[in-house]
Design a protein around this motif. Structure first.
Motif, PDB file in Angstrom:
ATOM      1  N   ILE A  26       0.790  -1.405  -0.065  1.00 49.16           N
ATOM      2  CA  ILE A  26      -0.041   0.092  -0.052  1.00 49.16           C
ATOM      3  C   ILE A  26       0.805   1.395  -0.041  1.00 49.16           C
ATOM      4  CG2 ILE A  26      -0.356   0.285   2.515  1.00 49.16           C
ATOM      5  CD1 ILE A  26      -3.227   0.952   1.700  1.00 49.16           C
ATOM      6  N   PRO A  27       2.260   1.395   0.424  1.00 48.64           N
ATOM      7  CA  PRO A  27       3.005   2.793   0.375  1.00 48.64           C
ATOM      8  C   PRO A  27       3.031   2.946  -1.110  1.00 48.64           C
ATOM      9  CG  PRO A  27       4.061   1.442   2.043  1.00 48.64           C
ATOM     10  CD  PRO A  27       2.804   0.321   1.498  1.00 48.64           C
ATOM     11  N   LEU A  28       3.232   1.878  -1.915  1.00 49.13           N
ATOM     12  CA  LEU A  28       3.531   2.144  -3.166  1.00 49.13           C
ATOM     13  C   LEU A  28       2.008   2.939  -4.047  1.00 49.13           C
ATOM     14  CD1 LEU A  28       5.483  -0.827  -4.475  1.00 49.13           C
ATOM     15  CD2 LEU A  28       6.410   1.394  -3.903  1.00 49.13           C
ATOM     16  N   ILE A  48       6.454  11.989   1.035  1.00 50.93           N
ATOM     17  CA  ILE A  48       5.291  11.573   2.305  1.00 50.93           C
ATOM     18  C   ILE A  48       5.802  11.304   3.494  1.00 50.93           C
ATOM     19  CG2 ILE A  48       3.054  10.176   2.526  1.00 50.93           C
ATOM     20  CD1 ILE A  48       3.085  10.098  -0.500  1.00 50.93           C
ATOM     21  N   ALA A  49       6.650  10.278   3.659  1.00 51.17           N
ATOM     22  CA  ALA A  49       7.447   9.873   4.959  1.00 51.17           C
ATOM     23  C   ALA A  49       7.902  11.108   5.595  1.00 51.17           C
ATOM     24  CB  ALA A  49       8.405   8.784   4.517  1.00 51.17           C
ATOM     25  N   ARG A  50       8.533  11.883   4.993  1.00 52.54           N
ATOM     26  CA  ARG A  50       9.349  13.369   5.536  1.00 52.54           C
ATOM     27  C   ARG A  50       8.416  14.204   5.993  1.00 52.54           C
ATOM     28  NH1 ARG A  50      11.857  14.295   1.489  1.00 52.54           N
ATOM     29  NH2 ARG A  50      10.708  16.205   0.893  1.00 52.54           N
ATOM     30  N   GLU A  51       7.355  14.447   5.411  1.00 52.25           N
ATOM     31  CA  GLU A  51       6.486  15.532   5.616  1.00 52.25           C
ATOM     32  C   GLU A  51       5.405  15.082   6.532  1.00 52.25           C
ATOM     33  OE1 GLU A  51       4.841  17.436   2.106  1.00 52.25           O
ATOM     34  OE2 GLU A  51       6.785  18.417   1.657  1.00 52.25           O
ATOM     35  N   THR A  83       4.011   6.357   8.798  1.00 52.35           N
ATOM     36  CA  THR A  83       2.476   5.875   9.089  1.00 52.35           C
ATOM     37  C   THR A  83       1.614   6.444   7.749  1.00 52.35           C
ATOM     38  OG1 THR A  83       1.875   7.466  10.472  1.00 52.35           O
ATOM     39  CG2 THR A  83       2.557   5.427  11.516  1.00 52.35           C
ATOM     40  N   ALA A  84       1.882   7.535   7.357  1.00 51.88           N
ATOM     41  CA  ALA A  84       1.084   8.344   6.220  1.00 51.88           C
ATOM     42  C   ALA A  84       1.242   7.290   4.917  1.00 51.88           C
ATOM     43  CB  ALA A  84       1.633   9.554   5.774  1.00 51.88           C
ATOM     44  N   LEU A  85       2.291   6.488   4.731  1.00 46.02           N
ATOM     45  CA  LEU A  85       2.163   5.650   3.600  1.00 46.02           C
ATOM     46  C   LEU A  85       1.091   4.652   3.772  1.00 46.02           C
ATOM     47  CD1 LEU A  85       5.884   5.621   3.327  1.00 46.02           C
ATOM     48  CD2 LEU A  85       4.585   6.554   1.625  1.00 46.02           C
ATOM     49  N   TRP A  86       0.670   4.319   4.995  1.00 44.74           N
ATOM     50  CA  TRP A  86      -0.472   3.041   5.319  1.00 44.74           C
ATOM     51  C   TRP A  86      -1.673   3.863   5.211  1.00 44.74           C
ATOM     52  CZ3 TRP A  86       4.609   2.104   5.843  1.00 44.74           C
ATOM     53  CH2 TRP A  86       5.031   0.566   5.487  1.00 44.74           C
ATOM     54  N   LYS A  87      -1.741   5.217   4.932  1.00 40.56           N
ATOM     55  CA  LYS A  87      -3.262   5.631   4.881  1.00 40.56           C
ATOM     56  C   LYS A  87      -4.177   4.893   3.932  1.00 40.56           C
ATOM     57  CE  LYS A  87      -2.625  10.785   5.702  1.00 40.56           C
ATOM     58  NZ  LYS A  87      -2.623  12.083   5.047  1.00 40.56           N
ATOM     59  N   GLY A  88      -5.296   4.801   4.262  1.00 41.41           N
ATOM     60  CA  GLY A  88      -6.360   4.011   3.651  1.00 41.41           C
ATOM     61  C   GLY A  88      -6.004   2.474   3.801  1.00 41.41           C
ATOM     62  N   ILE A  89      -5.347   2.076   4.752  1.00 43.09           N
ATOM     63  CA  ILE A  89      -5.110   0.299   4.868  1.00 43.09           C
ATOM     64  C   ILE A  89      -6.657  -0.126   5.310  1.00 43.09           C
ATOM     65  CG2 ILE A  89      -4.214   0.603   7.215  1.00 43.09           C
ATOM     66  CD1 ILE A  89      -3.405  -1.739   4.460  1.00 43.09           C
ATOM     67  N   VAL A  90      -7.132   0.400   6.239  1.00 41.76           N
ATOM     68  CA  VAL A  90      -8.401  -0.199   6.825  1.00 41.76           C
ATOM     69  C   VAL A  90      -9.401  -0.335   5.768  1.00 41.76           C
ATOM     70  CG1 VAL A  90     -10.161   0.221   8.231  1.00 41.76           C
ATOM     71  CG2 VAL A  90      -7.932   0.518   9.138  1.00 41.76           C
ATOM     72  N   PRO A  91      -9.891   0.885   4.830  1.00 38.11           N
ATOM     73  CA  PRO A  91     -10.809   0.602   3.762  1.00 38.11           C
ATOM     74  C   PRO A  91     -10.406  -0.438   2.567  1.00 38.11           C
ATOM     75  CG  PRO A  91     -10.112   2.748   3.769  1.00 38.11           C
ATOM     76  CD  PRO A  91      -9.544   2.030   5.087  1.00 38.11           C
ATOM     77  N   GLY A  92      -8.888  -0.312   2.458  1.00 44.67           N
ATOM     78  CA  GLY A  92      -7.970  -1.043   1.560  1.00 44.67           C
ATOM     79  C   GLY A  92      -8.121  -2.583   1.821  1.00 44.67           C
ATOM     80  N   LEU A  93      -8.362  -2.966   3.255  1.00 48.80           N
ATOM     81  CA  LEU A  93      -8.446  -4.269   3.660  1.00 48.80           C
ATOM     82  C   LEU A  93     -10.071  -4.649   3.678  1.00 48.80           C
ATOM     83  CD1 LEU A  93      -6.027  -4.470   6.591  1.00 48.80           C
ATOM     84  CD2 LEU A  93      -5.745  -5.393   4.491  1.00 48.80           C
ATOM     85  N   HIS A  94     -10.887  -3.617   3.706  1.00 50.54           N
ATOM     86  CA  HIS A  94     -12.397  -3.885   3.471  1.00 50.54           C
ATOM     87  C   HIS A  94     -12.457  -4.317   2.084  1.00 50.54           C
ATOM     88  CE1 HIS A  94     -13.616  -0.766   6.897  1.00 50.54           C
ATOM     89  NE2 HIS A  94     -12.982  -2.091   7.539  1.00 50.54           N
ATOM     90  N   ARG A  95     -11.926  -3.630   1.160  1.00 49.30           N
ATOM     91  CA  ARG A  95     -11.905  -3.397  -0.247  1.00 49.30           C
ATOM     92  C   ARG A  95     -11.185  -5.073  -0.575  1.00 49.30           C
ATOM     93  NH1 ARG A  95      -8.695  -3.338  -4.844  1.00 49.30           N
ATOM     94  NH2 ARG A  95      -9.602  -2.329  -6.851  1.00 49.30           N
ATOM     95  N   GLN A  96     -10.392  -5.445  -0.326  1.00 49.03           N
ATOM     96  CA  GLN A  96      -9.479  -6.740  -0.664  1.00 49.03           C
ATOM     97  C   GLN A  96     -10.546  -7.811  -0.301  1.00 49.03           C
ATOM     98  OE1 GLN A  96      -7.700  -6.834  -3.013  1.00 49.03           O
ATOM     99  NE2 GLN A  96      -6.863  -5.011  -3.146  1.00 49.03           N
ATOM    100  N   VAL A 101      -9.052   6.175  -1.350  1.00 48.18           N
ATOM    101  CA  VAL A 101      -8.579   6.859  -2.300  1.00 48.18           C
ATOM    102  C   VAL A 101      -8.858   8.278  -1.669  1.00 48.18           C
ATOM    103  CG1 VAL A 101      -8.913   8.476  -4.316  1.00 48.18           C
ATOM    104  CG2 VAL A 101      -8.917   5.890  -4.431  1.00 48.18           C
ATOM    105  N   ARG A 102      -9.771   8.527  -1.066  1.00 48.06           N
ATOM    106  CA  ARG A 102     -10.202  10.078  -0.141  1.00 48.06           C
ATOM    107  C   ARG A 102      -9.074   9.921   1.013  1.00 48.06           C
ATOM    108  NH1 ARG A 102     -15.424  12.146  -0.371  1.00 48.06           N
ATOM    109  NH2 ARG A 102     -16.050  12.193  -2.464  1.00 48.06           N
ATOM    110  N   LEU A 103      -9.011   8.806   1.767  1.00 52.14           N
ATOM    111  CA  LEU A 103      -8.093   8.910   2.804  1.00 52.14           C
ATOM    112  C   LEU A 103      -6.474   9.121   2.342  1.00 52.14           C
ATOM    113  CD1 LEU A 103      -9.266   6.321   5.318  1.00 52.14           C
ATOM    114  CD2 LEU A 103      -9.382   8.877   5.640  1.00 52.14           C
ATOM    115  N   GLN A 104      -6.129   8.314   1.027  1.00 53.51           N
ATOM    116  CA  GLN A 104      -4.616   8.442   0.384  1.00 53.51           C
ATOM    117  C   GLN A 104      -4.479   9.936   0.063  1.00 53.51           C
ATOM    118  OE1 GLN A 104      -5.187   4.924  -2.053  1.00 53.51           O
ATOM    119  NE2 GLN A 104      -3.466   4.086  -1.069  1.00 53.51           N
ATOM    120  N   ALA A 105      -5.482  10.277  -0.604  1.00 51.87           N
ATOM    121  CA  ALA A 105      -5.454  11.619  -1.184  1.00 51.87           C
ATOM    122  C   ALA A 105      -5.119  12.837  -0.301  1.00 51.87           C
ATOM    123  CB  ALA A 105      -6.572  12.284  -1.968  1.00 51.87           C
ATOM    124  N   GLU A 106      -5.578  12.719   0.790  1.00 52.40           N
ATOM    125  CA  GLU A 106      -5.202  13.945   1.855  1.00 52.40           C
ATOM    126  C   GLU A 106      -3.813  14.088   2.426  1.00 52.40           C
ATOM    127  OE1 GLU A 106      -8.383  15.715   4.684  1.00 52.40           O
ATOM    128  OE2 GLU A 106      -7.526  13.976   5.573  1.00 52.40           O
TER     129      GLU A 106
END
Length: 305
Positions: A32-34, A68-71, A75-88, A143-148
């Motif tokens: 998910i970081p990628l 993303i990691a610096r700013e 943990t921001a790289l795993w934004k959206g992991i919860v809905p990502g797991l829901h999706r998968q 996507v909404r969580l990742q985009a922020e």
């Protein structure tokens, strides 16, 4: 997906669904970081400055990941992991779990031999479209969580988490808003699913006919890489449109998003994030298919005992 002749007497649908959901979730956690980097690159538009065009904030896969990691913190790289797991769980379980039954339905119960590639593609299109129709709300929230990105001090985040995002979207935009971008999402996921599953099936079938190759990890690795490459080449344009529609409510329709992207950012915009997309989908497919084969082997041993 071992050999077409064996698919009819394989493990149960429940076993395939559970194996698929588990494999898809494991691959999601690893990659998910990628995917976050890919979404940021796809949503990035040309920014006008006083002297012309400003340099883009995100540049390249590794550059985007490090920015993303610096700013925002690692943990921001795993934004959206919860809905990502829901999706998968929903999408991964359904699209892969239904692939063999749908493929067998298209060829008929009395079919013997290698299933034609056209039937594999048709089965992939069918299960991809069906699965994402059900799973679209999870994709939207992801996507909404990742985009922020990083917000100025004092500016609150739109959503405090995945569940809050679901309820906020329903409250502010209506229940139907959870299916925003459903058109390009069906197009993207049907196409990518067909590219992934049909190419994996076909590449694996071809490799197994080469002397010296058996149904092992090496074969699964090559087939998974092939699946990821075909999926990105074919699905990147609809993926960009889907991400932009889900990340920005300014677009009126799929066609409007396509035309504005082409007009404002040029044709190469449809392959924005291609390298992180391939890094994501290539590694995702390798991890998912390797895990899936082992999970199915485990389930098969339980069901046959």
């Amino acid at each position: 997906m071992v050999a077409d002749q064996k698919s009819k007497s394989d493990i149960s649908f429940a076993g395939t669904f559970a194996s698929s959901a588990f494999a898809a979730c494991f691959a999601e956690i690893c990659t998910i970081p990628l995917d976050t980097a890919k979404v940021r690159l796809q949503l990035q538009k040309k920014a006008a400055s006083g002297d012309g065009v400003a340099l883009p904030k995100y540049r390249g896969m590794l550059g985007t990941v490090s920015t993303i990691a610096r700013e925002e913190g690692l943990t921001a790289l795993w934004k959206g992991i919860v809905p990502g797991l829901h999706r998968q769980c929903l999408f991964g379980g359904l699209r892969i779990g239904l692939y063999e039954p749908v493929k067998n339905f298209y060829v008929g119960s009395d079919f013997v031999g290698d299933v034609p590639l056209s039937k594999k593609i048709l089965a992939g299109l069918t299960t991809g479209a069906l699965a994402i129709t059900i799973a679209n709300p999870t994709d939207l929230v992801k996507v909404r969580l990742q985009a922020e990105g990083k917000l100025p001090p004092g500016v609150p985040r739109r959503y405090s988490g995945a569940l809050n995002a679901y309820s906020t979207i329903i409250r502010q935009e209506g229940f139907g808003a959870l299916w925003t971008g459903i058109g390009p999402n069906i197009a993207r996921n049907a196409i990518i699913n067909a590219a992934e599953l049909a190419s994996y099936d076909q590449v694996k079938q071809t490799i197994l006919k080469i002397p010296g190759f058996t149904d092992n990890v090496v074969t699964h690795l090559f087939a998974g890489l092939g699946a990821g490459f075909f999926a990105v080449c074919i699905g990147s344009p609809v993926d960009v449109v889907k991400s932009r529609m889900m990340g920005d409510s300014a677009y009126k329709s799929t066609l409007d998003c396509f035309i504005k992207t082409l007009k404002n950012d040029g044709p190469f915009a449809f392959y924005k994030g291609f390298i992180p997309n391939f890094g994501r989908l290539g590694s995702w497919n390798v991890i998912m298919f390797l895990t899936l084969e082992q999970a199915k082997k485990f389930v098969r041993s339980i069901e046959s005992s």
